[in-house]
Design a protein around this motif. Structure first.
Motif, mmCIF file in Angstrom:
data_model
loop_
_atom_site.group_PDB
_atom_site.id
_atom_site.type_symbol
_atom_site.label_atom_id
_atom_site.label_comp_id
_atom_site.label_asym_id
_atom_site.label_seq_id
_atom_site.Cartn_x
_atom_site.Cartn_y
_atom_site.Cartn_z
ATOM 1 N N ASN A 1 0.863 -1.186 0.000
ATOM 2 C CA ASN A 1 0.000 0.000 0.000
ATOM 3 C C ASN A 1 0.895 1.229 0.000
ATOM 4 O O ASN A 1 1.077 1.893 1.015
ATOM 5 C CB ASN A 1 -0.920 -0.032 1.232
ATOM 6 C CG ASN A 1 -1.883 1.135 1.304
ATOM 7 O OD1 ASN A 1 -2.144 1.804 0.303
ATOM 8 N ND2 ASN A 1 -2.418 1.378 2.485
ATOM 9 N N GLY A 2 1.490 1.514 -1.156
ATOM 10 C CA GLY A 2 2.490 2.571 -1.249
ATOM 11 C C GLY A 2 1.971 3.958 -0.949
ATOM 12 O O GLY A 2 2.750 4.869 -0.665
ATOM 13 N N ALA A 3 0.656 4.151 -0.978
ATOM 14 C CA ALA A 3 0.089 5.483 -0.738
ATOM 15 C C ALA A 3 -0.283 5.703 0.718
ATOM 16 O O ALA A 3 -0.858 6.739 1.056
ATOM 17 C CB ALA A 3 -1.148 5.686 -1.609
ATOM 18 N N VAL A 4 0.055 4.774 1.601
ATOM 19 C CA VAL A 4 -0.458 4.856 2.967
ATOM 20 C C VAL A 4 -0.017 6.129 3.674
ATOM 21 O O VAL A 4 -0.820 6.767 4.378
ATOM 22 C CB VAL A 4 -0.060 3.596 3.773
ATOM 23 C CG1 VAL A 4 1.442 3.518 4.013
ATOM 24 C CG2 VAL A 4 -0.815 3.561 5.099
ATOM 25 N N MET A 5 1.238 6.549 3.512
ATOM 26 C CA MET A 5 1.685 7.760 4.197
ATOM 27 C C MET A 5 1.098 9.017 3.564
ATOM 28 O O MET A 5 0.912 10.036 4.244
ATOM 29 C CB MET A 5 3.216 7.826 4.219
ATOM 30 C CG MET A 5 3.873 6.688 4.999
ATOM 31 S SD MET A 5 3.217 6.467 6.669
ATOM 32 C CE MET A 5 3.733 7.991 7.461
#
Length: 361
Positions: free
Chosen positions: A21-25
């Motif tokens: 989930n690369g967009a989590v931050m």
């Protein structure tokens, strides 16, 4: 729609798990900043077993209500949609991971005189190239029906491409840094290296990792390279590249503060369109890491090459940068990058831009 204190219903991949989930931050930083400005956030995410088993937020944040819905059939998601009908803004993000195409269409049924529906494209270059190559792509017909499209980046090329598809409005909301989540920390010996790369293995990234990172390691056999992220275990690599496996989010700051320099590499589509800095670029700058980035159009809008980061066209230039960095250069580049992102590229800045795009500014 109310002039302030919006109720925002956000359908995304996951707010509590960073697993694939690369967009989590990006989610966390932006929604936390919007909450700080008085908005009420409800985040709807699918109960995908792999993500929920590897939650890095064991307790839901106090700045958002997290609703995890069942992926057994559509009943759970239908209930979430009905609940979201009362929101002022409904967001459907790309890459939710469960019934994406179905949900792309269904959220549009929530549009009304007081409810905006926004599509948030976290991978706009890939989406646009997919639609350009397939006139029958089902999302093409939906684009003009959204009140607006937000993108993770892409600049004017992405804006113009979405407008050509009939988007009423397209607004890039760039990645940034949450200073609370990414402060400088002490170095840790286990992450010592001359150059670190932290990213998950993906098909549209692997070729560029080979060209920029593994090639540089080949050219500098006496230097120490460190690779972290999901999926690289079976990938052949030079003997001076140490693979440390998936790195928990809580250790990202330590890794970046321990490496002498940190490499950021854009995925294929992002590099082709330009103007698409990944969240990890700003996170590394936020901790004061010495950044080397692959070349892409628009980098100077975010960091100044030569003063706040180094820019490389290929693995040879990455190797030259690693070889030529002095202790003073490492320190000065890192400190300059940190000053720049804190002054211009925090999620507090991006939250203001979101409000303006929604008609509040």
């Amino acid at each position: 729609m109310r002039s302030h204190g919006l109720r925002i219903a956000f359908f995304g991949a996951s707010l509590v798990s960073a697993r694939w989930n690369g967009a989590v931050m990006y989610y966390r930083g932006l929604l936390k900043a919007l909450h700080a400005r008085g908005h009420q956030i409800t985040f709807y995410e699918p109960a995908l077993p792999e993500r929920q088993r590897h939650r890095d937020l064991k307790v839901a944040p106090d700045w958002a209500t997290v609703v995890v819905y069942s992926v057994e059939g559509t009943a759970g998601l239908e209930r979430c949609l009905e609940e979201a009908r009362d929101a002022d803004v409904v967001v459907k993000a790309s890459h939710v991971g469960f019934l994406d195409e179905w949900l792309d269409a269904r959220v549009l049924e929530l549009r009304s005189g007081r409810t905006q529906v926004v599509y948030w494209d976290l991978d706009a270059p890939v989406s646009l190239e997919r639609m350009a190559g397939n006139p029958e792509d089902p999302f093409r017909a939906l684009v003009p029906r959204y009140d607006r499209v937000f993108t993770l980046g892409g600049g004017d090329p992405v804006v113009l491409a979405y407008r050509d598809l009939g988007a009423r409005e397209c607004v890039p909301i760039y990645s940034a840094v949450d200073p609370d989540a990414h402060p400088p920390v002490g170095a840790e010996h286990r992450f010592d290296c001359d150059l670190a790369l932290l990213d998950d293995r993906q098909p549209d990234l692997e070729r560029r990792v080979e060209s920029f990172f593994l090639r540089a390691a080949d050219l500098l056999p006496d230097k120490r390279f460190l690779l972290g992220g999901e999926g690289w275990g079976e990938r052949p690599r030079p003997v001076n590249v140490r693979y440390v496996g998936p790195v928990p989010l809580r250790e990202h700051n330590a890794l970046r503060c321990s490496a002498r320099s940190v490499l950021d590499i854009s995925r294929d589509g992002m590099a082709r369109f330009g103007f698409s800095p990944a969240p990890r670029l700003f996170e590394a700058a936020g901790v004061g890491a010495c950044l080397i980035t692959d070349a892409w159009e628009g980098i100077e809008l975010f960091l100044e090459p030569g003063r706040e980061c180094l820019v490389a066209q290929d693995g040879l230039e990455v190797a030259e940068a690693v070889l030529c960095l002095t202790d003073d250069g490492v320190r000065d580049l890192g400190q300059a990058a940190r000053r720049r992102v804190l002054a211009e590229h925090t999620y507090a800045h991006r939250a203001v831009r979101v409000e303006q795009a929604l008609g509040l500014g």
